[in-house]
Scaffold this motif. Sequence first.
Motif, mmCIF file in Angstrom:
data_model
loop_
_atom_site.group_PDB
_atom_site.id
_atom_site.type_symbol
_atom_site.label_atom_id
_atom_site.label_comp_id
_atom_site.label_asym_id
_atom_site.label_seq_id
_atom_site.Cartn_x
_atom_site.Cartn_y
_atom_site.Cartn_z
ATOM 1 N N TYR A 197 -8.247 5.635 -24.659
ATOM 2 C CA TYR A 197 -7.179 5.816 -23.676
ATOM 3 C C TYR A 197 -6.339 7.046 -23.995
ATOM 4 O O TYR A 197 -5.876 7.742 -23.089
ATOM 5 C CB TYR A 197 -6.289 4.582 -23.628
ATOM 6 N N TRP A 215 1.811 5.005 -24.721
ATOM 7 C CA TRP A 215 0.576 4.742 -25.444
ATOM 8 C C TRP A 215 0.825 3.809 -26.620
ATOM 9 O O TRP A 215 0.091 2.834 -26.814
ATOM 10 C CB TRP A 215 -0.036 6.056 -25.938
ATOM 11 N N TYR A 219 -0.717 0.631 -24.853
ATOM 12 C CA TYR A 219 -2.139 0.746 -25.166
ATOM 13 C C TYR A 219 -2.461 0.401 -26.618
ATOM 14 O O TYR A 219 -3.528 -0.150 -26.906
ATOM 15 C CB TYR A 219 -2.627 2.164 -24.855
ATOM 16 N N TYR A 280 -7.075 -6.147 -23.968
ATOM 17 C CA TYR A 280 -8.416 -5.655 -24.270
ATOM 18 C C TYR A 280 -9.379 -6.836 -24.246
ATOM 19 O O TYR A 280 -9.337 -7.713 -25.120
ATOM 20 C CB TYR A 280 -8.447 -4.966 -25.631
ATOM 21 N N GLU A 401 -13.063 7.846 -15.855
ATOM 22 C CA GLU A 401 -11.630 8.077 -15.736
ATOM 23 C C GLU A 401 -11.298 9.548 -15.535
ATOM 24 O O GLU A 401 -10.297 9.887 -14.899
ATOM 25 C CB GLU A 401 -10.905 7.555 -16.991
#
Length: 442
Positions: A197, A215, A219, A280, A401
């Motif tokens: 990511y 992040w 993430y 996740y 992406e």
Amino acid sequence: MHATPRAGYGVRVTADLVYVVAGGTLLLAVLLPQLLRHWAVSAPMVLVAVGMLVGLTPLPDALPLDPQENRAVIEHVTELTVLIALMGVGLAIDRPLNLLRRSSWGGWSPTWRLLAVAMPLTIGSVALLGWAAGLAPAVALLLGAVLAPTDPVLASDVQVAGPRGGDRDEVDGDDDVRFSLTSEAGLNDGLAFPFVYAAVLLATEGAVGGWALEWVGFYLVGKIVIGVLVGLVVGRLLAALAFRGRDSSDAPTVAERGESLLALAALLSAYGVGEVAGGYGFLAVFTCAMTLRSAERGHDYHRAMHEVVERLERLFTLFVLLVLGIALTRGLLATLDWRGVLVGVALVGVVRPLAGYVALAPWARQPDEVGGTTTPEKWAVAFFGVRGVGSLYYLAYAAGESPDLGGDWLWSTVAFTLVLSVLVHGVLATPVMARIDRARGR
């Protein structure tokens, strides 16, 4: 009059070839373990070699081998393969882990070290190599993240054997080398995602300052926590259903009936709920499998579930490797250059071994303790960081992406590194592990 049937002939032949490849893979998955048991040759090595030979034959041009044109197919097939492997790994590990009991953490010491030290060192080192070779920062970071996850399924001698039954409240019957490599692979397939990511954000959002806090908070921390919690909840619910799900008529439980398809239900449920919740899914599946394994640890039902998942895992993994072998001789390596070869050789021969040893050596447990290893065993764990199907999945995902992260050079480099790992680790796994077993008196 005959134009329409002839126009569809190539498509029909291609579809028929898919059946041939799938059937051949299934046959080899059944026969190879028995045929290769006395040789220092792994089934993945044979499948890649067979695929390369098939790729040299005159095949229809319509075969879906181009990663640029078939990215979505590659992503979904490899995604399912990784999920099945994670479920199998979680069910295979006998060593218990109770997050609320600090005493159980010590036996997992090599795993924590490999995840917290070796994986970031590997990502950073490969990213620096890529950047020094002229890659854009986002591409270099993605290369490091893609090649970080390990997959001992591709070298069966370095994974645990599976559930053995019996009560093991404190330790298991698996040696620490195999346990370390198997548990590392179960967790790093999910923990590499934050860095994937990061590469995607760097490619799409630009400067780090604009997304660094997001992040770290979401993430790196948030999605990991959500994935683990979902796995725990789903695993506990399914464990209750399996072992204590009697109705008023005293019918046998799911475990007593031996309904091993619950493992697949757990896999799909944990992954789906984990992704919908924003976590996740890979971590959710592994955590769910570990939670299921912790319930009624000595029950034979765990072995039945693992056998089903193991067969599917073997089939899907070998199918992917066979197709990969075909693609290798059909142009997948066309853009491979000295930079890709350097990255692959450095990762397999230098970066992973050194990063693994640096992680395992300082303040390590004594060899006679659970989670303790001798110096040769530390080097074995450090060296056998087999690259696998997860690398293909992460690359396909990132390419979806951002087009900048799906270049032909990346596909060539990742494919080369994967095959190099399968070859080197497949040849050395049997003799090295045999020597370690003799040293331990096994």
